[in-house]
Design a protein around this motif. Structure first.
Motif, PDB file in Angstrom:
ATOM      1  N   GLN A   1       0.838  -1.187   0.000  1.00 21.47           N
ATOM      2  CA  GLN A   1       0.000   0.000   0.000  1.00 21.47           C
ATOM      3  C   GLN A   1       0.881   1.248   0.000  1.00 21.47           C
ATOM      4  N   VAL A   2       0.550   2.207  -0.879  1.00 21.97           N
ATOM      5  CA  VAL A   2       1.298   3.461  -0.962  1.00 21.97           C
ATOM      6  C   VAL A   2       0.309   4.625  -1.015  1.00 21.97           C
ATOM      7  N   THR A   3       0.812   5.807  -0.728  1.00 19.53           N
ATOM      8  CA  THR A   3       0.001   7.016  -0.819  1.00 19.53           C
ATOM      9  C   THR A   3       0.593   7.887  -1.914  1.00 19.53           C
ATOM     10  N   VAL A   4      -0.267   8.387  -2.797  1.00 24.10           N
ATOM     11  CA  VAL A   4       0.179   9.201  -3.923  1.00 24.10           C
ATOM     12  C   VAL A   4      -0.674  10.467  -3.965  1.00 24.10           C
ATOM     13  N   LEU A   5      -0.045  11.585  -4.241  1.00 22.68           N
ATOM     14  CA  LEU A   5      -0.788  12.836  -4.428  1.00 22.68           C
ATOM     15  C   LEU A   5      -0.925  13.088  -5.921  1.00 22.68           C
ATOM     16  N   LEU A   6      -2.171  13.163  -6.393  1.00 21.06           N
ATOM     17  CA  LEU A   6      -2.459  13.407  -7.795  1.00 21.06           C
ATOM     18  C   LEU A   6      -3.284  14.679  -7.913  1.00 21.06           C
ATOM     19  N   HIS A   7      -3.185  15.327  -9.046  1.00 21.72           N
ATOM     20  CA  HIS A   7      -4.032  16.486  -9.305  1.00 21.72           C
ATOM     21  C   HIS A   7      -5.476  15.991  -9.318  1.00 21.72           C
ATOM     22  N   GLY A   8      -6.374  16.692  -8.659  1.00 26.85           N
ATOM     23  CA  GLY A   8      -7.751  16.259  -8.491  1.00 26.85           C
ATOM     24  C   GLY A   8      -8.484  15.988  -9.796  1.00 26.85           C
ATOM     25  N   GLN A   9      -8.340  16.888 -10.773  1.00 20.39           N
ATOM     26  CA  GLN A   9      -9.044  16.727 -12.045  1.00 20.39           C
ATOM     27  C   GLN A   9      -8.505  15.521 -12.817  1.00 20.39           C
ATOM     28  N   THR A  10      -7.198  15.298 -12.767  1.00 18.27           N
ATOM     29  CA  THR A  10      -6.594  14.143 -13.442  1.00 18.27           C
ATOM     30  C   THR A  10      -7.127  12.843 -12.854  1.00 18.27           C
ATOM     31  N   TYR A  11      -7.174  12.803 -11.536  1.00 17.66           N
ATOM     32  CA  TYR A  11      -7.671  11.594 -10.859  1.00 17.66           C
ATOM     33  C   TYR A  11      -9.140  11.350 -11.188  1.00 17.66           C
ATOM     34  N   LEU A  12      -9.943  12.402 -11.203  1.00 16.01           N
ATOM     35  CA  LEU A  12     -11.369  12.278 -11.501  1.00 16.01           C
ATOM     36  C   LEU A  12     -11.587  11.733 -12.916  1.00 16.01           C
ATOM     37  N   GLU A  13     -10.878  12.297 -13.894  1.00 15.73           N
ATOM     38  CA  GLU A  13     -11.028  11.843 -15.276  1.00 15.73           C
ATOM     39  C   GLU A  13     -10.543  10.406 -15.438  1.00 15.73           C
ATOM     40  N   ALA A  14      -9.459  10.052 -14.765  1.00 16.53           N
ATOM     41  CA  ALA A  14      -8.947   8.680 -14.840  1.00 16.53           C
ATOM     42  C   ALA A  14      -9.955   7.706 -14.248  1.00 16.53           C
ATOM     43  N   ARG A  15     -10.544   8.064 -13.122  1.00 16.07           N
ATOM     44  CA  ARG A  15     -11.541   7.183 -12.494  1.00 16.07           C
ATOM     45  C   ARG A  15     -12.747   6.981 -13.394  1.00 16.07           C
ATOM     46  N   LYS A  16     -13.194   8.039 -14.065  1.00 14.21           N
ATOM     47  CA  LYS A  16     -14.336   7.923 -14.974  1.00 14.21           C
ATOM     48  C   LYS A  16     -14.029   6.950 -16.104  1.00 14.21           C
ATOM     49  N   ARG A  17     -12.858   7.109 -16.705  1.00 12.04           N
ATOM     50  CA  ARG A  17     -12.503   6.226 -17.815  1.00 12.04           C
ATOM     51  C   ARG A  17     -12.296   4.787 -17.326  1.00 12.04           C
ATOM     52  N   LEU A  18     -11.688   4.631 -16.176  1.00  8.77           N
ATOM     53  CA  LEU A  18     -11.461   3.291 -15.628  1.00  8.77           C
ATOM     54  C   LEU A  18     -12.779   2.612 -15.267  1.00  8.77           C
ATOM     55  N   LEU A  19     -13.756   3.379 -14.853  1.00  7.13           N
ATOM     56  CA  LEU A  19     -15.065   2.826 -14.540  1.00  7.13           C
ATOM     57  C   LEU A  19     -15.682   2.189 -15.783  1.00  7.13           C
ATOM     58  N   ASP A  20     -15.549   2.872 -16.931  1.00 10.11           N
ATOM     59  CA  ASP A  20     -16.055   2.318 -18.193  1.00 10.11           C
ATOM     60  C   ASP A  20     -15.330   1.022 -18.563  1.00 10.11           C
ATOM     61  N   GLU A  21     -14.046   0.945 -18.241  1.00  5.63           N
ATOM     62  CA  GLU A  21     -13.232  -0.234 -18.567  1.00  5.63           C
ATOM     63  C   GLU A  21     -13.287  -1.298 -17.474  1.00  5.63           C
ATOM     64  N   ARG A  22     -14.016  -1.013 -16.390  1.00  7.90           N
ATOM     65  CA  ARG A  22     -14.103  -1.924 -15.240  1.00  7.90           C
ATOM     66  C   ARG A  22     -12.713  -2.280 -14.693  1.00  7.90           C
ATOM     67  N   LYS A  23     -11.932  -1.251 -14.493  1.00  6.50           N
ATOM     68  CA  LYS A  23     -10.582  -1.381 -13.974  1.00  6.50           C
ATOM     69  C   LYS A  23     -10.419  -0.515 -12.741  1.00  6.50           C
ATOM     70  N   GLU A  24      -9.414  -0.820 -11.939  1.00  8.19           N
ATOM     71  CA  GLU A  24      -9.120  -0.035 -10.749  1.00  8.19           C
ATOM     72  C   GLU A  24      -7.931   0.878 -11.000  1.00  8.19           C
ATOM     73  N   VAL A  25      -7.872   1.973 -10.255  1.00  7.15           N
ATOM     74  CA  VAL A  25      -6.766   2.915 -10.377  1.00  7.15           C
ATOM     75  C   VAL A  25      -5.446   2.211 -10.067  1.00  7.15           C
ATOM     76  N   SER A  26      -5.443   1.346  -9.082  1.00 11.64           N
ATOM     77  CA  SER A  26      -4.206   0.646  -8.722  1.00 11.64           C
ATOM     78  C   SER A  26      -3.707  -0.228  -9.869  1.00 11.64           C
ATOM     79  N   ASP A  27      -4.626  -0.828 -10.635  1.00  9.48           N
ATOM     80  CA  ASP A  27      -4.214  -1.634 -11.785  1.00  9.48           C
ATOM     81  C   ASP A  27      -3.554  -0.762 -12.848  1.00  9.48           C
ATOM     82  N   LEU A  28      -4.140   0.403 -13.115  1.00  5.32           N
ATOM     83  CA  LEU A  28      -3.571   1.322 -14.102  1.00  5.32           C
ATOM     84  C   LEU A  28      -2.178   1.776 -13.672  1.00  5.32           C
TER      85      LEU A  28
END
Length: 90
Positions: free
Chosen positions: A52-79
């Motif tokens: 387990q690690v902690t990462v600081l990401l820009h909020g908008q980047t993280y939000l857009e990545a989560r939206k796209r990953l949701l469509d692909e049924r993937k997790e942020v950790s996998d990406l």
């Protein structure tokens, strides 16, 4: 007076549990399939291969990545794991 005021309740509960066990064993076939565990299957958190690690990401980047990953049924950790693996191959 012997025992606690709840000893009769405990004895009744124990008898009922024993009766249920007796009924279940009488109805159980000789070759019984193993029971499935109740609850969630173990995840990455309990897998020793993951850290387990902690990462600081820009909020908008993280939000857009989560939206796209949701469509692909993937997790942020996998990406992140895929991206780091590819980066380490260079």
């Amino acid at each position: 007076m012997t025992g606690s005021k709840f000893s009769g309740l405990k004895a009744m509960r124990d008898r009922r549990a024993q009766e249920e066990d007796d009924q279940a064993s009488a109805l159980t076939p000789i070759l019984e399939e193993p029971r499935r565990k109740v609850g969630r299957p173990p995840g990455k958190r309990s897998n020793p291969e993951y850290q387990q690690v902690t990462v600081l990401l820009h909020g908008q980047t993280y939000l857009e990545a989560r939206k796209r990953l949701l469509d692909e049924r993937k997790e942020v950790s996998d990406l992140i794991n895929e991206l780091l693996t590819e980066w380490l191959k260079r």
